[in-house]
Design a protein around this motif. Structure first.
Motif, PDB file in Angstrom:
ATOM      1  N   PHE A  28      17.836  21.542  -7.693  1.00 32.82           N
ATOM      2  CA  PHE A  28      18.208  20.705  -6.270  1.00 32.82           C
ATOM      3  C   PHE A  28      19.327  20.003  -6.739  1.00 32.82           C
ATOM      4  N   THR A  29      19.489  19.331  -7.859  1.00 33.85           N
ATOM      5  CA  THR A  29      20.901  18.837  -8.042  1.00 33.85           C
ATOM      6  C   THR A  29      22.025  19.945  -8.358  1.00 33.85           C
ATOM      7  N   HIS A  30      21.598  20.878  -8.956  1.00 34.84           N
ATOM      8  CA  HIS A  30      22.718  21.996  -9.044  1.00 34.84           C
ATOM      9  C   HIS A  30      22.943  22.419  -7.720  1.00 34.84           C
ATOM     10  N   SER A  31      22.281  22.414  -6.785  1.00 34.71           N
ATOM     11  CA  SER A  31      22.800  22.896  -5.418  1.00 34.71           C
ATOM     12  C   SER A  31      23.534  21.863  -4.476  1.00 34.71           C
ATOM     13  N   LEU A  32      23.328  20.694  -5.014  1.00 39.43           N
ATOM     14  CA  LEU A  32      23.924  19.498  -4.397  1.00 39.43           C
ATOM     15  C   LEU A  32      25.566  19.676  -5.019  1.00 39.43           C
ATOM     16  N   ASP A  33      25.674  19.916  -6.356  1.00 46.65           N
ATOM     17  CA  ASP A  33      27.098  20.205  -6.898  1.00 46.65           C
ATOM     18  C   ASP A  33      27.734  21.191  -6.254  1.00 46.65           C
ATOM     19  N   GLY A  34      26.955  22.244  -5.915  1.00 49.11           N
ATOM     20  CA  GLY A  34      27.663  23.674  -5.337  1.00 49.11           C
ATOM     21  C   GLY A  34      28.282  23.025  -4.029  1.00 49.11           C
ATOM     22  N   MET A  72       0.746  -1.134  -0.102  1.00 46.64           N
ATOM     23  CA  MET A  72       0.087   0.023   0.020  1.00 46.64           C
ATOM     24  C   MET A  72       0.697   1.443  -0.018  1.00 46.64           C
ATOM     25  N   LEU A  73       2.145   1.160  -0.154  1.00 48.13           N
ATOM     26  CA  LEU A  73       3.067   2.289  -0.222  1.00 48.13           C
ATOM     27  C   LEU A  73       2.456   3.161  -1.409  1.00 48.13           C
ATOM     28  N   PRO A  74       2.578   4.433  -1.398  1.00 50.18           N
ATOM     29  CA  PRO A  74       1.961   5.230  -2.514  1.00 50.18           C
ATOM     30  C   PRO A  74       3.314   5.314  -3.444  1.00 50.18           C
ATOM     31  N   VAL A  75       3.030   5.022  -4.709  1.00 49.91           N
ATOM     32  CA  VAL A  75       3.928   5.528  -5.646  1.00 49.91           C
ATOM     33  C   VAL A  75       3.287   6.550  -6.539  1.00 49.91           C
ATOM     34  N   VAL A  76       3.743   7.892  -6.035  1.00 52.19           N
ATOM     35  CA  VAL A  76       3.100   9.122  -6.516  1.00 52.19           C
ATOM     36  C   VAL A  76       1.570   9.110  -5.749  1.00 52.19           C
ATOM     37  N   ASP A  77       0.595   8.771  -6.269  1.00 57.41           N
ATOM     38  CA  ASP A  77      -0.731   8.821  -5.652  1.00 57.41           C
ATOM     39  C   ASP A  77      -1.494   7.596  -5.698  1.00 57.41           C
ATOM     40  N   THR A 126      11.072   9.178 -10.504  1.00 60.04           N
ATOM     41  CA  THR A 126      10.858   8.820 -12.028  1.00 60.04           C
ATOM     42  C   THR A 126       9.420   9.028 -12.556  1.00 60.04           C
ATOM     43  N   LEU A 127       8.543   8.190 -11.862  1.00 70.29           N
ATOM     44  CA  LEU A 127       7.090   8.520 -12.324  1.00 70.29           C
ATOM     45  C   LEU A 127       6.624   9.748 -12.487  1.00 70.29           C
ATOM     46  N   ALA A 128       6.898  10.385 -11.195  1.00 72.70           N
ATOM     47  CA  ALA A 128       6.251  11.580 -10.956  1.00 72.70           C
ATOM     48  C   ALA A 128       6.690  12.478 -12.153  1.00 72.70           C
ATOM     49  N   SER A 129       8.023  12.490 -12.291  1.00 72.72           N
ATOM     50  CA  SER A 129       8.597  13.502 -13.167  1.00 72.72           C
ATOM     51  C   SER A 129       8.173  13.433 -14.806  1.00 72.72           C
ATOM     52  N   GLU A 130       7.507  12.197 -15.041  1.00 65.94           N
ATOM     53  CA  GLU A 130       7.063  11.846 -16.429  1.00 65.94           C
ATOM     54  C   GLU A 130       5.544  12.241 -16.586  1.00 65.94           C
ATOM     55  N   ASP A 166       6.895  20.833 -12.950  1.00 69.32           N
ATOM     56  CA  ASP A 166       7.299  21.472 -11.863  1.00 69.32           C
ATOM     57  C   ASP A 166       8.228  20.694 -11.107  1.00 69.32           C
ATOM     58  N   LEU A 167       8.124  19.320 -10.854  1.00 68.63           N
ATOM     59  CA  LEU A 167       9.095  18.534 -10.507  1.00 68.63           C
ATOM     60  C   LEU A 167      10.548  18.361 -11.106  1.00 68.63           C
ATOM     61  N   GLN A 168      10.330  18.504 -12.471  1.00 67.23           N
ATOM     62  CA  GLN A 168      11.777  18.546 -13.092  1.00 67.23           C
ATOM     63  C   GLN A 168      12.526  19.878 -12.959  1.00 67.23           C
ATOM     64  N   ALA A 169      11.836  21.020 -12.878  1.00 69.57           N
ATOM     65  CA  ALA A 169      12.481  22.285 -12.871  1.00 69.57           C
ATOM     66  C   ALA A 169      12.989  22.126 -11.298  1.00 69.57           C
TER      67      ALA A 169
END
Ligand code: G1P
Length: 298
Positions: free
Chosen positions: A292-298, A30-35, A273-277, A284-287
Motif C-alpha cells: 500500500f505504501t509502495h502504491s502511495l509512492d507511485g 468503546m471504539l475498537p482498537v483492533v478487536d 500499529t497494534l494490529a501489525s504486531e 498479512d497486514l504488514q505485507a
C-alpha cells in the motif's frame, strides 16, 4: 492511611465529540482498537499493575461500558454449545478482570471534578488514575514504577513524555529537576496546556497518575482553570508547592510505547500499529501495508 495502591479511577464521562458521528450513540471508550474496546486495554493495565478495585466515572450514554464488563449468559451459552472456547474466553475475560464500580460525574466540570467524585469511594488511600485516551503497551512498565515512587516519596506521581515543543500546548506541562541516583524527577511547576512560548519544558503529562488522597482536599478548593474546567493539573501544582503530609509531586519519564486514541489520526495509527504486531494479523497486514505504501509512492 494504608500505602498499598489497589484502587484505580478511570474518568470516562467525556462526550467524544472528536469522533462524531461514531460516538453519537456509543461511548468513545468503546471504539475498537483492533478487536477490543479501548477501555478494556486500560482496565487490563490497571489489573496487571495490581489494582482489583476500579471505579469508572461515567455519564449519560455510557451504559455499554457496564454491559461490556458484565457477563452475557446468552452469548456464553451459544459459544459453549458450539465448543468455541477461544471466543468464549474472550467474551468472559472483561467480566473477570476485577471489581468494577460506576459513578456518574453529573456536571461536566472537567478532569479535576471527575477525580473529586471518587473521594468517597477511594477514602484515605493513595490511588491511581488512568485516562482512557492513552494506551500503554503491555510490554512496557509504567504504572508499577509509579506506584513504587509513590510508596517511596509519599507524594503524588505523574507520568511524563518528551514531546516536540510545538506539541506541548495539547498537554499539561511540567518543570522538573532530576534527583540524584533516582529513576524519577521532582516536579516544581505544572501548567495545563500552556502556549508554546510559555511552556516551562517539553515534558508532557500523559494519562497515568498515582495520587495521594490529599489531592481531594485540594480539588475541593480548586477553581476553574483552563477552558473554565476544574483541572487536575492545577490541583497537582498546588500539591507540588505545598508542605506536610501528602505534599510533593514526582514524575516518571516514560520512554516506552504509548498509543494515543484521543483523536482520529492517532487512533488510526494506534490500531494499525497494534494490529501489525499481532501474530494472527501482523504478517498479512504488514505485507499489505508495504504494498500500500509502495502504491502511495507511485
Ligand atoms: C488531560 C489533562 C492533561 C494531560 C492529558 C493527557 O487533558 O488535563 O494535563 O496532558 O489529559 O492525555 P485532556 O487530553 O483530557 O484534555
Amino acid at each position: 492511611m494504608t500505602s498499598r495502591v489497589n484502587k484505580a479511577v478511570i474518568p470516562a464521562a467525556g462526550l467524544g465529540t472528536r469522533f462524531l458521528p461514531a460516538t453519537k450513540a456509543m461511548p468513545k471508550e468503546m471504539l475498537p482498537v483492533v478487536d477490543k474496546p479501548a477501555i478494556q486495554y486500560v482496565v487490563e493495565e490497571a489489573v496487571s499493575a495490581g489494582m482489583t478495585d476500579i471505579l469508572m466515572i461515567t455519564g449519560r450514554n455510557k451504559r455499554s461500558l457496564e454491559d461490556h464488563f458484565d457477563r452475557v449468559p446468552f452469548i456464553e451459552q451459544t459459544l459453549e454449545a458450539k465448543g468455541d472456547h477461544e471466543k468464549l474466553a474472550a467474551v468472559r475475560r472483561p467480566s473477570e478482570l476485577g471489581d468494577i464500580h460506576y459513578l456518574r460525574q453529573g456536571d461536566p466540570k472537567g478532569l479535576g471534578h471527575a477525580v473529586l467524585r471518587a473521594k468517597l469511594h477511594v477514602g484515605n488511600e493513595p490511588f491511581a488514575v488512568l485516562l482512557g485516551d492513552d494506551l500503554i503497551d503491555e510490554r512496557d512498565v509504567l504504572l508499577k514504577t509509579m506506584i513504587e515512587v509513590q510508596e517511596k516519596t509519599g507524594g503524588s506521581v505523574i507520568a511524563l513524555i518528551e514531546v516536540d515543543p510545538d506539541q506541548i500546548s495539547a498537554y499539561g506541562c511540567a518543570d522538573i529537576s532530576p534527583i540524584d541516583g533516582e529513576n524519577y524527577v521532582q516536579v516544581s511547576e505544572l501548567v495545563e496546556k500552556p502556549a508554546v512560548d510559555e511552556a516551562p519544558s517539553n515534558l508532557a503529562v500523559i494519562g497515568r497518575y498515582v495520587l495521594h488522597p490529599r489531592v481531594f482536599d485540594v480539588l475541593e478548593t480548586t477553581g476553574p482553570g483552563r477552558g473554565g474546567e476544574i483541572q487536575l493539573t492545577d490541583a497537582l501544582q498546588t500539591l507540588a508547592s505545598a508542605d506536610g503530609e501528602g505534599s510533593g509531586v514526582y514524575g516518571v519519564v516514560f520512554r516506552g510505547r504509548r498509543y494515543d486514541t484521543g483523536d482520529k489520526l492517532s487512533y488510526i495509527k494506534a490500531v494499525v500499529t497494534l494490529a501489525s504486531e499481532r501474530d494472527d494479523l501482523g504478517p498479512d497486514l504488514q505485507a499489505w501495508l508495504k504494498s500500500f505504501t509502495h502504491s502511495l509512492d507511485g
